[in-house]
Design a protein around this motif. Structure first.
Motif, PDB file in Angstrom:
ATOM      1  N   ASN A   1       0.804  -1.223   0.000  1.00  0.00           N
ATOM      2  CA  ASN A   1       0.000   0.000   0.000  1.00  0.00           C
ATOM      3  C   ASN A   1       0.836   1.272   0.000  1.00  0.00           C
ATOM      4  O   ASN A   1       0.321   2.347   0.238  1.00  0.00           O
ATOM      5  N   ARG A   2       2.135   1.164  -0.247  1.00  0.00           N
ATOM      6  CA  ARG A   2       2.973   2.343  -0.283  1.00  0.00           C
ATOM      7  C   ARG A   2       3.200   2.780  -1.718  1.00  0.00           C
ATOM      8  O   ARG A   2       3.156   1.972  -2.647  1.00  0.00           O
ATOM      9  N   PRO A   3       3.457   4.074  -1.925  1.00  0.00           N
ATOM     10  CA  PRO A   3       3.501   4.593  -3.295  1.00  0.00           C
ATOM     11  C   PRO A   3       4.552   3.938  -4.168  1.00  0.00           C
ATOM     12  O   PRO A   3       4.321   3.709  -5.359  1.00  0.00           O
ATOM     13  N   ALA A   4       5.725   3.617  -3.616  1.00  0.00           N
ATOM     14  CA  ALA A   4       6.761   2.997  -4.447  1.00  0.00           C
ATOM     15  C   ALA A   4       6.296   1.651  -4.988  1.00  0.00           C
ATOM     16  O   ALA A   4       6.556   1.303  -6.144  1.00  0.00           O
ATOM     17  N   GLN A   5       5.610   0.892  -4.159  1.00  0.00           N
ATOM     18  CA  GLN A   5       5.093  -0.396  -4.609  1.00  0.00           C
ATOM     19  C   GLN A   5       3.969  -0.210  -5.627  1.00  0.00           C
ATOM     20  O   GLN A   5       3.898  -0.921  -6.637  1.00  0.00           O
ATOM     21  N   LEU A   6       3.087   0.765  -5.386  1.00  0.00           N
ATOM     22  CA  LEU A   6       1.988   1.003  -6.320  1.00  0.00           C
ATOM     23  C   LEU A   6       2.515   1.456  -7.684  1.00  0.00           C
ATOM     24  O   LEU A   6       1.986   1.050  -8.729  1.00  0.00           O
ATOM     25  N   ARG A   7       3.553   2.277  -7.691  1.00  0.00           N
ATOM     26  CA  ARG A   7       4.124   2.729  -8.967  1.00  0.00           C
ATOM     27  C   ARG A   7       4.838   1.584  -9.676  1.00  0.00           C
ATOM     28  O   ARG A   7       4.834   1.510 -10.907  1.00  0.00           O
ATOM     29  N   LEU A   8       5.433   0.695  -8.906  1.00  0.00           N
ATOM     30  CA  LEU A   8       6.024  -0.512  -9.497  1.00  0.00           C
ATOM     31  C   LEU A   8       4.942  -1.383 -10.137  1.00  0.00           C
ATOM     32  O   LEU A   8       5.127  -1.922 -11.234  1.00  0.00           O
ATOM     33  N   VAL A   9       3.805  -1.505  -9.466  1.00  0.00           N
ATOM     34  CA  VAL A   9       2.681  -2.263 -10.021  1.00  0.00           C
ATOM     35  C   VAL A   9       2.234  -1.648 -11.352  1.00  0.00           C
ATOM     36  O   VAL A   9       1.998  -2.356 -12.336  1.00  0.00           O
ATOM     37  N   GLY A  10       2.113  -0.318 -11.383  1.00  0.00           N
ATOM     38  CA  GLY A  10       1.708   0.343 -12.624  1.00  0.00           C
ATOM     39  C   GLY A  10       2.714   0.130 -13.743  1.00  0.00           C
ATOM     40  O   GLY A  10       2.342  -0.085 -14.902  1.00  0.00           O
ATOM     41  N   TRP A  11       4.006   0.203 -13.416  1.00  0.00           N
ATOM     42  CA  TRP A  11       5.071  -0.058 -14.401  1.00  0.00           C
ATOM     43  C   TRP A  11       4.917  -1.454 -14.995  1.00  0.00           C
ATOM     44  O   TRP A  11       4.926  -1.629 -16.212  1.00  0.00           O
ATOM     45  N   ARG A  12       4.735  -2.434 -14.119  1.00  0.00           N
ATOM     46  CA  ARG A  12       4.639  -3.820 -14.582  1.00  0.00           C
ATOM     47  C   ARG A  12       3.351  -4.058 -15.376  1.00  0.00           C
ATOM     48  O   ARG A  12       3.355  -4.737 -16.405  1.00  0.00           O
ATOM     49  N   GLU A  13       2.243  -3.499 -14.909  1.00  0.00           N
ATOM     50  CA  GLU A  13       0.961  -3.704 -15.598  1.00  0.00           C
ATOM     51  C   GLU A  13       1.000  -3.145 -17.015  1.00  0.00           C
ATOM     52  O   GLU A  13       0.497  -3.786 -17.956  1.00  0.00           O
ATOM     53  N   GLU A  14       1.563  -1.942 -17.186  1.00  0.00           N
ATOM     54  CA  GLU A  14       1.562  -1.331 -18.513  1.00  0.00           C
ATOM     55  C   GLU A  14       2.483  -2.082 -19.468  1.00  0.00           C
ATOM     56  O   GLU A  14       2.147  -2.275 -20.649  1.00  0.00           O
ATOM     57  N   LEU A  15       3.633  -2.510 -18.989  1.00  0.00           N
ATOM     58  CA  LEU A  15       4.527  -3.297 -19.844  1.00  0.00           C
ATOM     59  C   LEU A  15       3.867  -4.616 -20.236  1.00  0.00           C
ATOM     60  O   LEU A  15       3.925  -5.036 -21.406  1.00  0.00           O
ATOM     61  N   THR A  16       3.245  -5.273 -19.277  1.00  0.00           N
ATOM     62  CA  THR A  16       2.582  -6.547 -19.560  1.00  0.00           C
ATOM     63  C   THR A  16       1.453  -6.358 -20.560  1.00  0.00           C
ATOM     64  O   THR A  16       1.289  -7.160 -21.494  1.00  0.00           O
ATOM     65  N   ALA A  17       0.666  -5.299 -20.397  1.00  0.00           N
ATOM     66  CA  ALA A  17      -0.443  -5.032 -21.320  1.00  0.00           C
ATOM     67  C   ALA A  17       0.057  -4.793 -22.739  1.00  0.00           C
ATOM     68  O   ALA A  17      -0.635  -5.105 -23.714  1.00  0.00           O
ATOM     69  N   ALA A  18       1.282  -4.235 -22.855  1.00  0.00           N
ATOM     70  CA  ALA A  18       1.841  -3.953 -24.176  1.00  0.00           C
ATOM     71  C   ALA A  18       2.619  -5.134 -24.743  1.00  0.00           C
ATOM     72  O   ALA A  18       3.152  -5.051 -25.855  1.00  0.00           O
ATOM     73  N   GLY A  19       2.693  -6.233 -23.972  1.00  0.00           N
ATOM     74  CA  GLY A  19       3.442  -7.387 -24.439  1.00  0.00           C
ATOM     75  C   GLY A  19       4.944  -7.181 -24.402  1.00  0.00           C
ATOM     76  O   GLY A  19       5.701  -7.824 -25.146  1.00  0.00           O
ATOM     77  N   VAL A  20       5.395  -6.282 -23.507  1.00  0.00           N
ATOM     78  CA  VAL A  20       6.820  -5.967 -23.381  1.00  0.00           C
ATOM     79  C   VAL A  20       7.344  -6.606 -22.097  1.00  0.00           C
ATOM     80  O   VAL A  20       6.689  -6.528 -21.054  1.00  0.00           O
ATOM     81  N   PRO A  21       8.511  -7.226 -22.134  1.00  0.00           N
ATOM     82  CA  PRO A  21       9.049  -7.856 -20.919  1.00  0.00           C
ATOM     83  C   PRO A  21       9.249  -6.849 -19.795  1.00  0.00           C
ATOM     84  O   PRO A  21       9.578  -5.679 -20.031  1.00  0.00           O
ATOM     85  N   ALA A  22       9.053  -7.321 -18.562  1.00  0.00           N
ATOM     86  CA  ALA A  22       9.291  -6.502 -17.362  1.00  0.00           C
ATOM     87  C   ALA A  22      10.253  -7.260 -16.459  1.00  0.00           C
ATOM     88  O   ALA A  22       9.891  -7.722 -15.375  1.00  0.00           O
TER      89      ALA A  22
END
Length: 343
Positions: A190-211
């Protein structure tokens, strides 16, 4: 001698009640009378006695803002926005610096200055749910930031996952595919660094780009030095990113310095996106693309939440309020000469 309502009333040729209605912006005063009273106020230099007004309401007219890092320009800019928002309601802001220390955050939240303030706006880093559940002080409290507490206090935070995804999508749209995440933390969901990491991973995954994990670089803090050290570790590891999404602008600025020292060009070799839209990022040799939280909206929502609690509004307590954000595109991703494009 201090000018009072009686003096204004005599100058304007109206009753004291009419002057009071104008000063407090109440209805039922004709435009002509209102204009006459305002002329008299200006001529005499009348100023309302705010202390007496607050005392009549059983208040001090002071609210507190407690932030973890006054040296961090984000909190300095946020504090300025809160002061402005409070001034619009004739409130004064008392500033507290917790240094992100849990014991200090507990002390502040438990109301050790309760006799001085009408309400508290708190941006906690280490405070836990049980700390707030044990709170006995009845001073209204509003929480800022991404720490999630299932408690009856209004909580104001932007959508960090969506903001991170917006930043990463911008980098993908610029043709980048090895996008590092600088400033990650995995110690709390629930901390911002973790939430921003989640967003980074989600967007790369949605684009079919390795994370890959080798592009995720944790830090011990979120300042320029930590950003520089994280960037150096990443480059020394041989990971070879073509873009960086940094936890905040300070980390991004530190990273850009190391890229320059290593002979890598921004954005030609490595594009960089920060977070917070600090003034510092607008004036570097390469201006910084960044996620810009609406600090003014955060401040207005926080002050409004306290006022609802003070007046016993039915909607007060336990609301999750989400101000907006935008991506401001600058040279660190666009290149020189492309100007600034607010998203």
């Amino acid at each position: 001698m201090r000018v009072g309502l009686k003096d204004v009333a005599e100058r304007a040729g109206v009753s004291i009640k009419t002057v009071s209605n104008v000063v407090n912006d109440r209805p039922h005063v004709t435009p002509a009378l209102r204009a006459r009273v305002r002329v008299a106020i200006e001529e005499l230099g009348y100023r309302p006695n705010l202390a007496a007004r607050h005392l009549r309401k059983g208040r001090t007219g002071i609210i507190a803002l407690a932030v973890p890092e006054l040296g961090n320009p984000y909190f300095a800019e946020l504090a300025g926005a809160v002061v402005d928002a409070a001034a619009a309601h004739d409130l004064t802001v008392l500033l507290d610096h917790t240094r992100g220390d849990r014991e200090q955050e507990i002390l502040v939240s438990q109301g050790f200055r309760a006799d001085l303030i009408d309400g508290l706006i708190l941006s906690p880093l280490e405070l836990e749910t049980e700390d707030l559940r044990a709170r006995t002080d009845d001073v209204p409290l509003v929480l800022l930031g991404e720490r999630v507490f299932d408690l009856p206090y209004d909580h104001i935070a932007i959508d960090n996952v969506a903001a991170a995804r917006t930043a990463v999508r911008h980098l993908l749209d610029r043709g980048r595919s090895r996008i590092a995440c600088l400033g990650a933390r995995t110690d709390s969901a629930n901390r911002p660094a973790q939430l921003r990491l989640v967003g980074w991973r989600e967007e790369l995954t949605a684009a079919g780009v390795p994370a890959p994990d080798d592009l995720v670089v944790p830090v011990g803090g979120w300042d320029r030095d930590e950003g520089a050290r994280a960037m150096a570790r990443l480059l020394d590891s041989g990971a070879c990113p073509d873009a960086v999404f940094a936890y905040n602008d300070l980390v991004a600025i530190g990273a850009m310095r190391v890229l320059h020292e290593r002979g890598l060009r921004v954005p030609d070799d490595v594009a960089v996106v920060g977070f917070d839209d600090l003034q510092e990022g607008r004036f570097g040799a390469v201006t910084l693309t960044t996620v810009s939280p609406d600090k003014q909206a955060i401040a207005r929502l926080a002050v409004a939440s306290l006022l609802r609690s003070l007046t016993g509004g039915a909607e007060s307590g336990g609301q999750q309020l989400t101000p907006g954000f935008r991506l401001v595109e600058r040279e660190s991703t666009l290149g020189r000469g492309d100007g600034v494009r607010p998203g």
